[in-house]
Design a protein around this motif. Structure first.
Motif, PDB file in Angstrom:
ATOM      1  N   ARG A  29       0.860  -1.179   0.000  1.00  0.00           N
ATOM      2  CA  ARG A  29       0.000   0.000   0.000  1.00  0.00           C
ATOM      3  C   ARG A  29       0.895   1.227   0.000  1.00  0.00           C
ATOM      4  N   LEU A  30       0.697   2.078  -0.988  1.00  0.00           N
ATOM      5  CA  LEU A  30       1.543   3.239  -1.168  1.00  0.00           C
ATOM      6  C   LEU A  30       0.746   4.511  -0.953  1.00  0.00           C
ATOM      7  N   ASN A  31       1.439   5.558  -0.530  1.00  0.00           N
ATOM      8  CA  ASN A  31       0.740   6.793  -0.175  1.00  0.00           C
ATOM      9  C   ASN A  31       1.065   7.968  -1.084  1.00  0.00           C
ATOM     10  N   ARG A  32       2.036   7.778  -1.977  1.00  0.00           N
ATOM     11  CA  ARG A  32       2.425   8.908  -2.820  1.00  0.00           C
ATOM     12  C   ARG A  32       2.479   8.485  -4.279  1.00  0.00           C
ATOM     13  N   PRO A  33       1.337   8.452  -4.953  1.00  0.00           N
ATOM     14  CA  PRO A  33       1.344   8.061  -6.359  1.00  0.00           C
ATOM     15  C   PRO A  33       2.103   9.072  -7.207  1.00  0.00           C
ATOM     16  N   LEU A  34       2.805   8.555  -8.202  1.00  0.00           N
ATOM     17  CA  LEU A  34       3.523   9.435  -9.105  1.00  0.00           C
ATOM     18  C   LEU A  34       2.557  10.098 -10.071  1.00  0.00           C
ATOM     19  N   PRO A  35       2.884  11.281 -10.584  1.00  0.00           N
ATOM     20  CA  PRO A  35       2.055  11.872 -11.636  1.00  0.00           C
ATOM     21  C   PRO A  35       2.169  11.022 -12.885  1.00  0.00           C
ATOM     22  N   PHE A  36       1.046  10.556 -13.378  1.00  0.00           N
ATOM     23  CA  PHE A  36       1.070   9.648 -14.514  1.00  0.00           C
ATOM     24  C   PHE A  36       1.219  10.411 -15.819  1.00  0.00           C
ATOM     25  N   GLN A  37       1.811   9.738 -16.804  1.00  0.00           N
ATOM     26  CA  GLN A  37       2.004  10.335 -18.118  1.00  0.00           C
ATOM     27  C   GLN A  37       0.790  10.071 -19.001  1.00  0.00           C
ATOM     28  N   PHE A  38       0.611  10.935 -19.976  1.00  0.00           N
ATOM     29  CA  PHE A  38      -0.445  10.700 -20.941  1.00  0.00           C
ATOM     30  C   PHE A  38      -0.032   9.561 -21.864  1.00  0.00           C
ATOM     31  N   SER A  39      -1.021   8.923 -22.436  1.00  0.00           N
ATOM     32  CA  SER A  39      -0.761   7.769 -23.294  1.00  0.00           C
ATOM     33  C   SER A  39       0.150   8.139 -24.456  1.00  0.00           C
ATOM     34  N   ARG A  40       1.124   7.248 -24.695  1.00  0.00           N
ATOM     35  CA  ARG A  40       1.994   7.414 -25.846  1.00  0.00           C
ATOM     36  C   ARG A  40       1.779   6.287 -26.848  1.00  0.00           C
ATOM     37  N   ILE A  41       0.640   5.597 -26.702  1.00  0.00           N
ATOM     38  CA  ILE A  41       0.333   4.489 -27.594  1.00  0.00           C
ATOM     39  C   ILE A  41      -0.917   4.827 -28.390  1.00  0.00           C
ATOM     40  N   GLN A  42      -0.850   4.641 -29.684  1.00  0.00           N
ATOM     41  CA  GLN A  42      -1.922   5.078 -30.556  1.00  0.00           C
ATOM     42  C   GLN A  42      -3.081   4.095 -30.563  1.00  0.00           C
ATOM     43  N   ALA A  43      -4.216   4.582 -30.989  1.00  0.00           N
ATOM     44  CA  ALA A  43      -5.425   3.752 -30.983  1.00  0.00           C
ATOM     45  C   ALA A  43      -5.419   2.790 -32.153  1.00  0.00           C
ATOM     46  N   SER A  44      -6.016   1.629 -31.915  1.00  0.00           N
ATOM     47  CA  SER A  44      -6.205   0.635 -32.957  1.00  0.00           C
ATOM     48  C   SER A  44      -7.358  -0.242 -32.548  1.00  0.00           C
ATOM     49  N   SER A  45      -7.674  -1.219 -33.348  1.00  0.00           N
ATOM     50  CA  SER A  45      -8.763  -2.128 -32.998  1.00  0.00           C
ATOM     51  C   SER A  45      -8.235  -3.489 -32.604  1.00  0.00           C
ATOM     52  N   ASP A  46      -6.931  -3.576 -32.244  1.00  0.00           N
ATOM     53  CA  ASP A  46      -6.315  -4.865 -31.957  1.00  0.00           C
ATOM     54  C   ASP A  46      -6.837  -5.485 -30.666  1.00  0.00           C
ATOM     55  N   ALA A  47      -7.033  -4.702 -29.611  1.00  0.00           N
ATOM     56  CA  ALA A  47      -7.400  -5.263 -28.319  1.00  0.00           C
ATOM     57  C   ALA A  47      -8.880  -5.598 -28.289  1.00  0.00           C
ATOM     58  N   THR A  48      -9.186  -6.752 -27.726  1.00  0.00           N
ATOM     59  CA  THR A  48     -10.570  -7.181 -27.672  1.00  0.00           C
ATOM     60  C   THR A  48     -10.881  -7.771 -26.326  1.00  0.00           C
ATOM     61  N   SER A  49     -12.152  -7.876 -26.031  1.00  0.00           N
ATOM     62  CA  SER A  49     -12.574  -8.524 -24.796  1.00  0.00           C
ATOM     63  C   SER A  49     -12.295  -9.999 -24.867  1.00  0.00           C
ATOM     64  N   ALA A  50     -12.033 -10.598 -23.696  1.00  0.00           N
ATOM     65  CA  ALA A  50     -11.804 -12.040 -23.647  1.00  0.00           C
ATOM     66  C   ALA A  50     -13.027 -12.801 -24.133  1.00  0.00           C
ATOM     67  N   SER A 248       6.532   0.055 -18.660  1.00  0.00           N
ATOM     68  CA  SER A 248       6.543   0.606 -20.016  1.00  0.00           C
ATOM     69  C   SER A 248       5.166   0.712 -20.647  1.00  0.00           C
ATOM     70  N   SER A 249       4.166   0.105 -20.002  1.00  0.00           N
ATOM     71  CA  SER A 249       2.871   0.034 -20.660  1.00  0.00           C
ATOM     72  C   SER A 249       1.739   0.624 -19.832  1.00  0.00           C
ATOM     73  N   TRP A 250       1.372  -0.029 -18.735  1.00  0.00           N
ATOM     74  CA  TRP A 250       0.177   0.387 -18.007  1.00  0.00           C
ATOM     75  C   TRP A 250       0.291   1.810 -17.487  1.00  0.00           C
ATOM     76  N   VAL A 251       1.392   2.139 -16.842  1.00  0.00           N
ATOM     77  CA  VAL A 251       1.555   3.487 -16.286  1.00  0.00           C
ATOM     78  C   VAL A 251       1.504   4.539 -17.388  1.00  0.00           C
ATOM     79  N   ASN A 252       2.046   4.219 -18.553  1.00  0.00           N
ATOM     80  CA  ASN A 252       2.031   5.174 -19.658  1.00  0.00           C
ATOM     81  C   ASN A 252       0.647   5.357 -20.269  1.00  0.00           C
TER      82      ASN A 252
END
Length: 308
Positions: A29-50, A248-252
């Motif tokens: 459990r952490l108390n000081r979250p870092l300021p998150f970056q805006f997405s640097r990954i472009q949109a596509s239709s690759d990801a789908t629901s399970a 490299s992924s979720w936080v970005n």
């Protein structure tokens, strides 16, 4: 059973813990979250629901496409639906082509150390190309060992999975790998290019001669469907299986305006430590990495926040 850990700590259970691996998970459990970056990954239709029929997924699964099936199936037994959002992809490392040549050479290694399923898959391909020489394998845990099950059953015992540490971490592996007395003991370590030096340094300090080959690497997926991402950000738990998936992924993908504060269920302590360093507030991990413990950590995260 879980333990709450202060910001400066990572929970380390004794190797003689009386709790089974499937029953104990630890929380950061952490108390000081870092300021998150805006997405640097472009949109596509690759990801789908399970599953297209899933109307209320509670877990986001993030491994490379095609490798989330076991976790999805395990969670389905608990009637938990998943959203598949692959965050990373594997690529060849600088030493990929060297591995089969090293295995064909006259040098015989006392141990070959494999620390992830992907490292195991890459190794097996090179091992077959080299003519399936006799090798003795040390693995970091049960999940990695499972990569070799089919080969062991079908081969003529030229591949021997002979060691797994008492706790599935690189540090413990390096401290427990058997050494043949005072004679020179050699280790081949096919690894991710992004893996730390913890294993080779630990082994070298004990007198092993280690040859590391960076046989693969991980990188963020190039495109993420923004509609699926928006849904993923609202789901209670994100399941991650490597520091790269967090770092490299979720936080970005998390923007400043979202102030995301849901839970991250990590496959093991190393990934959870990466989540901690990046300021994610609610990170869960099993004491002993593996699919069963990972599922238990996911269930704990859901349960603690009233979603299970």
């Amino acid at each position: 059973m879980s333990q709450h850990v202060s910001m400066a700590q990572v929970c380390l259970f004794s190797l003689s813990s009386p709790f089974p691996a499937s029953a104990v998970s630890s929380r950061l459990r952490l108390n000081r979250p870092l300021p998150f970056q805006f997405s640097r990954i472009q949109a596509s239709s690759d990801a789908t629901s399970a599953s297209a029929s899933n109307s209320n997924p509670k877990v986001v699964v993030t491994r490379e496409r095609g490798k989330n099936g076991k976790l999805i199936k395990a969670l389905a037994k608990h009637r938990i639906d998943c959203l598949e959002l692959p965050l990373i992809q594997h690529a060849q490392g600088p030493d990929t082509d060297r591995l089969s040549s090293v295995l064909k050479a006259d040098t015989i290694f006392d141990w070959i150390i494999i620390t992830s399923p992907e490292a195991g898959s890459v190794f097996l391909e090179a091992w077959k190309e080299a003519g399936t020489p006799n090798v003795r394998i040390g693995v970091v845990g049960a999940g990695t060992a499972s990569i070799f099950e089919e080969v062991i059953q079908s081969s003529k015992c030229s591949l021997d999975v002979a060691f797994s540490p008492s706790k599935a971490t690189g540090k413990i592996l390096a401290s427990e790998l058997p050494k043949n007395g005072n004679k020179k003991c050699t280790v081949l370590y096919p690894a991710s290019a992004k893996a730390s030096n913890e294993i080779e340094e630990g082994l070298s300090n004990r007198g092993f001669e280690v040859v590391r080959l960076n046989t693969y690497t991980t990188e963020p997926v190039h495109h993420v469907d923004q509609t699926v991402l928006k849904q993923a950000l609202s789901i209670p738990v994100v399941a991650v299986a490597s520091p790269s998936a967090v770092r490299s992924s979720w936080v970005n993908l998390i923007s400043d305006t979202e102030q995301w504060s849901n839970s991250v269920a990590c496959i093991g302590e190393t990934t959870a430590s990466a989540a901690k360093r990046l300021g994610l507030k609610n990170a869960y991990y099993p004491t002993h990495p593996g699919l069963e413990g990972w599922v238990d950590s996911i269930l704990e995260a859901l349960r603690e926040h009233g979603h299970f």
